[in-house]
Each structure stands twice: as structure tokens, then as C-alpha cells.
Write a protein that holds these residues in place. Sequence first.
Motif, short mmCIF file in Angstrom:
data_model
loop_
_atom_site.label_atom_id
_atom_site.label_comp_id
_atom_site.label_asym_id
_atom_site.label_seq_id
_atom_site.Cartn_x
_atom_site.Cartn_y
_atom_site.Cartn_z
N VAL A 103 -9.00 7.75 0.26
CA VAL A 103 -7.76 8.38 -0.19
C VAL A 103 -7.72 8.48 -1.71
N ARG A 104 -7.27 9.63 -2.21
CA ARG A 104 -7.01 9.81 -3.64
C ARG A 104 -5.53 9.55 -3.90
N TRP A 105 -5.24 9.18 -5.15
CA TRP A 105 -3.87 8.84 -5.47
C TRP A 105 -2.91 10.01 -5.24
N ALA A 106 -3.37 11.23 -5.38
CA ALA A 106 -2.49 12.38 -5.19
C ALA A 106 -1.86 12.37 -3.80
N GLN A 107 -2.63 11.95 -2.80
CA GLN A 107 -2.09 11.89 -1.44
C GLN A 107 -0.99 10.84 -1.33
N VAL A 108 -1.19 9.70 -1.98
CA VAL A 108 -0.21 8.62 -1.92
C VAL A 108 1.05 9.00 -2.69
N VAL A 109 0.86 9.61 -3.87
CA VAL A 109 2.01 10.04 -4.68
C VAL A 109 2.86 11.02 -3.88
N GLU A 110 2.22 11.99 -3.24
CA GLU A 110 2.96 13.00 -2.48
C GLU A 110 3.70 12.38 -1.31
N ALA A 111 3.02 11.51 -0.55
CA ALA A 111 3.65 10.90 0.62
C ALA A 111 4.80 9.98 0.23
N ALA A 112 4.64 9.24 -0.87
CA ALA A 112 5.69 8.33 -1.32
C ALA A 112 6.87 9.08 -1.91
N ALA A 113 6.60 10.16 -2.63
CA ALA A 113 7.66 10.92 -3.31
C ALA A 113 8.69 11.46 -2.32
N ALA A 114 8.27 11.73 -1.11
CA ALA A 114 9.19 12.24 -0.09
C ALA A 114 10.30 11.25 0.22
N HIS A 115 10.09 9.98 -0.17
CA HIS A 115 11.07 8.93 0.09
C HIS A 115 11.62 8.33 -1.21
N GLY A 116 11.40 9.02 -2.35
CA GLY A 116 11.88 8.51 -3.62
C GLY A 116 11.12 7.28 -4.10
N LEU A 117 9.87 7.17 -3.70
CA LEU A 117 9.04 6.01 -4.04
C LEU A 117 7.79 6.46 -4.78
N ALA A 118 7.08 5.49 -5.37
CA ALA A 118 5.86 5.80 -6.11
C ALA A 118 4.91 4.61 -6.07
N PRO A 119 3.60 4.88 -6.03
CA PRO A 119 2.61 3.79 -6.14
C PRO A 119 2.31 3.49 -7.61
N VAL A 120 1.68 2.36 -7.85
CA VAL A 120 1.18 2.05 -9.19
C VAL A 120 -0.20 2.69 -9.30
N ASN A 121 -0.21 4.00 -9.48
CA ASN A 121 -1.45 4.77 -9.50
C ASN A 121 -1.99 4.90 -10.92
N SER A 142 2.56 0.73 -15.17
CA SER A 142 2.04 -0.63 -15.21
C SER A 142 2.78 -1.59 -16.14
N ARG A 143 3.30 -1.12 -17.25
CA ARG A 143 4.04 -2.05 -18.11
C ARG A 143 5.33 -2.51 -17.43
N ALA A 144 5.86 -1.72 -16.52
CA ALA A 144 7.07 -2.10 -15.80
C ALA A 144 6.77 -2.89 -14.53
N TYR A 145 5.64 -2.60 -13.87
CA TYR A 145 5.39 -3.19 -12.56
C TYR A 145 4.08 -3.96 -12.45
N GLY A 146 3.26 -3.96 -13.47
CA GLY A 146 2.02 -4.72 -13.41
C GLY A 146 0.83 -3.87 -12.98
N PHE A 147 -0.26 -4.55 -12.67
CA PHE A 147 -1.48 -3.89 -12.21
C PHE A 147 -1.32 -3.42 -10.76
N ALA A 148 -2.07 -2.41 -10.39
CA ALA A 148 -2.07 -1.97 -8.99
C ALA A 148 -2.47 -3.10 -8.06
N ALA A 149 -3.45 -3.91 -8.48
CA ALA A 149 -3.91 -5.02 -7.66
C ALA A 149 -2.82 -6.05 -7.40
N ASP A 150 -1.81 -6.09 -8.25
CA ASP A 150 -0.71 -7.04 -8.06
C ASP A 150 0.14 -6.68 -6.86
N HIS A 151 -0.03 -5.46 -6.34
CA HIS A 151 0.84 -4.98 -5.26
C HIS A 151 0.09 -4.72 -3.96
N VAL A 152 -1.06 -5.38 -3.80
CA VAL A 152 -1.79 -5.30 -2.53
C VAL A 152 -1.23 -6.34 -1.57
#
Length: 464
Positions: A103-121, A142-152
Amino acid sequence: MTTTPATEQLAAQLAGRLLTQPAFTPFNPAFAVRPAVLVSAENTRDVASTVTWAARRGLRVAVMATGHGITAPIEDGVLITTERMNTVSVDHQARTATLQAGVRWAQVVEAAAAHGLAPVNGSSSAVGAVGYTLGGGTGPLSRAYGFAADHVRRARLVDATGTVHDVDATSDPDLFWALRGGKGNFGIVTELEIDLMPVADLYGGSVFYPAHAAHDVLHAFASWSTDLPQSVSTTSVALLRLPPLPEIPEPLRGQFVVQLRYAHLEGAEPGAALLEPMRTVAAPLVDTVQDIPYSAVDSIHQDPTDPMPFRDGGAGMTSLPAAAVDALLEAAGPEQDIPLPLVEVRLLGGAMARQPAVPNAVSGRDAAYALSVVGLMTDETAPLVPGLVDGVVDAVAPWRTTSDLFNFIGPATSERVAGLWDARDRARLLNVKRRLDPTGMFGAGHTLAWAEADYLGLAQTPIG
């Protein structure tokens, strides 16, 4: 690749395919991709079957999703491509996403955006999500939410025997700690479950300045960035040598420019007030900072999306004093005629400086800034670029941190990789490596090794 009875046996086990060449051009084609066996995996079972087959023959295994993270040639052995493993599912109530290895981040961004959400991409949504996350992962939030790895929350991993593990904080705490920051050293991650952030939009974009303003802009950035709140979820300054391509706006086309990247999460008015000191440093060529939906996040950095051969490098920095700015300008400023299209200094800190609730092995948390350097590897420039990239990194040596961000070190020896962690964390990582991958099957290009001699039994066994 020529087929043999052994490879035909492997092909019969796959839902995916054996290929004679990659089905796509890796984003970084600077390094040869010539494996002895190439598998396009359809699912975790394909990955496990291929690893089991390779283990019986003493072959190393590499994995590639988009090819952004290639840092060394892939020759002989087995290469598993995961581009066909590209399913994303979002649980908007739990605010999580489950994503397969390709999966590329674009797919995650699009799927999450439909619900007003976002990944740490990352700054480019064309990058593969899993490899980016395993190396730590820094981006516009990342300065607001940390590293992507912090959210696995969970990972599915195939180890060096072909065994499949579902790993979380309780099932295998040491492996879960090591995976989140240790990159691909412990196996092949075929699926991740990650947290999503309650971000639907932001105030972000770029301000571009002409070459003659480089000194003033970089020195202003160094002063301005020292006490920004976490609501500035990313900002960086980049020295760009742009090609004369028609898709680049006329004021920037073919020019040396300075790009200020910026994202703010708490509204346009406070975001503009914080940015104002930088907007008035010099007359901008282009200013794109505005309210944007998170789905337009690529417009902040405007990273290239077409494959290009490059060599990169980087370093964590403890601070950005005036002397460090002068050193960078001397090495890579507008007076230098060098094939380095990007030299960026990114502000870190904020949530990235703190361990998450479930600690992980992400390196570079002590860095206040991250330096990234990219050199263009054409036939003409290839002999020069590695030295030029290393020269810019060496220019900030007096301000280096004790460890760097794993995703930004570029090509590296096993000793360089091991040096990203202190002795205690390195020992813990090596214990996990010995348990999951005792013969060093994985980690092509970014191998965490205890001794090169431990790997001499791999790689050159005939396939037949």
C-alpha cells in the motif's frame, strides 16, 4: 530469470507470479535490481512460501513495494515485490487503518479522509506505507503526533523460516519494540494496523524565495524555528535546484530557489500569524500556504513522483546555529554548481522527542533538526554525487546528534546502522535479530549485523 525445476515448484505454490523482471520501475533506479528469483506476491501465504523456499536453499531475501527505499543493488538471491498486496481498510469508529505491504500512503490518505481522519504519512503520498513506518516515519503531522512507528497497533510478519507471526505489545513485546524503528531486519511485514489522527484539514503549503535570498531565509528560519509550538506540525527549509520542466511554474522553472514548507493544525489565523515573520524576510516568488483538505497534503512539499536515479544521505542535528547555516550555504548554496536537487533542513522535536505509550526502537529522537541531501545520479554525475552528498552531511559535523533518523541515512554499512542506537538498545535489537533471522536472510541495504562473518553462509547457493 530462467526457470528451473526448483523455481517451477515454487511457482506452483503461489497465488501470485514468478516474474522475469519487475512489473514497474523502482522509484530509485540508481541501483541494479537483478535477483535470481523474482516473486510478485499476492498475499502473506505467498511471502511465507517464498521465504521457506529460499531458506531451504540458503538464499538471501529482499522485499520491495515502491522502490523508494532501495539503498543497494539487489543481485542474486530472491526479491519479493508486494505491489499486488495493496488493500486498505478503515475502521472509523476505532480510528484505525489496516494496510497490506504494498500500500502507498495515497491510498490510506484517501480512505481515511472520507471519515475526517488522517495517517501519520510521509511528505509524499506515493511512498510505500509499511517500509516508511518500520524506519520510523516523519511527515506533515509528526511534530503534533510523533513518528508513524509510534502509531502501530499490530504487525503481521514472516520470519526467516517462513513462519507467520501476528505481533503486538502483548504477544511478543521485544519483537514489537524492535519492528517499530528497526526497519526490515527481522522479517517481512505483510500487514500493519495503525492509528489514524482526527485531522481533516490544515493550513499549509510552501513559500518559494529567489536564490539571492538564501542567506537571509535560512538564517531567519534558524531563529524563527527554535520555539514553534507543536501546532506547527511540520516545517522545513530546502535549497532546490529545479529542472526546466514545463510542469514547474514559470517563476521557479530551471531556477535555484529556497522553499519553506509549512503546516499548522489549529486554524488559518493563528497559522498565518506564526508564519508572518518568514513571509516578510524576502519577497516570495510563489506563496501557496492556505487552508487545504488533508487529502491535498502532497502540495506542501511537492516532492517529485516520477522515478529518478538518486543517492541520498542525512544527519540529525542538535541545533541550527548561524555557523551551521553558513556551513550549509558554503557547501550547497546558490554559488555552488552541483547536481544536488535537494538539501533540506527539517524541524523535529515536539511529539517526536517523546517515546509513545508503548516504547519502540525509533532512532533519532534526540535530534532537533534533520538534514536530508539528495543527489541526481546520471551517467555524467554518478562518480561525483556520493562525495558531494557526503560533503554536505560532513559540513554539519559539529552539530551532529548521537543518532540519526533511520529512513534518512541513505546507503549504509552494517556498522553505520548499528550506530543508530546506544549499546543497550543495540543489544536488544541484536537479540531479536538472532532469534528471528539468525543467518541474516533479511535487511538488504540496511542490515543490522553483529559480525559480517555470521552472514558468509548465505547468498550464492545455485538454484536448482
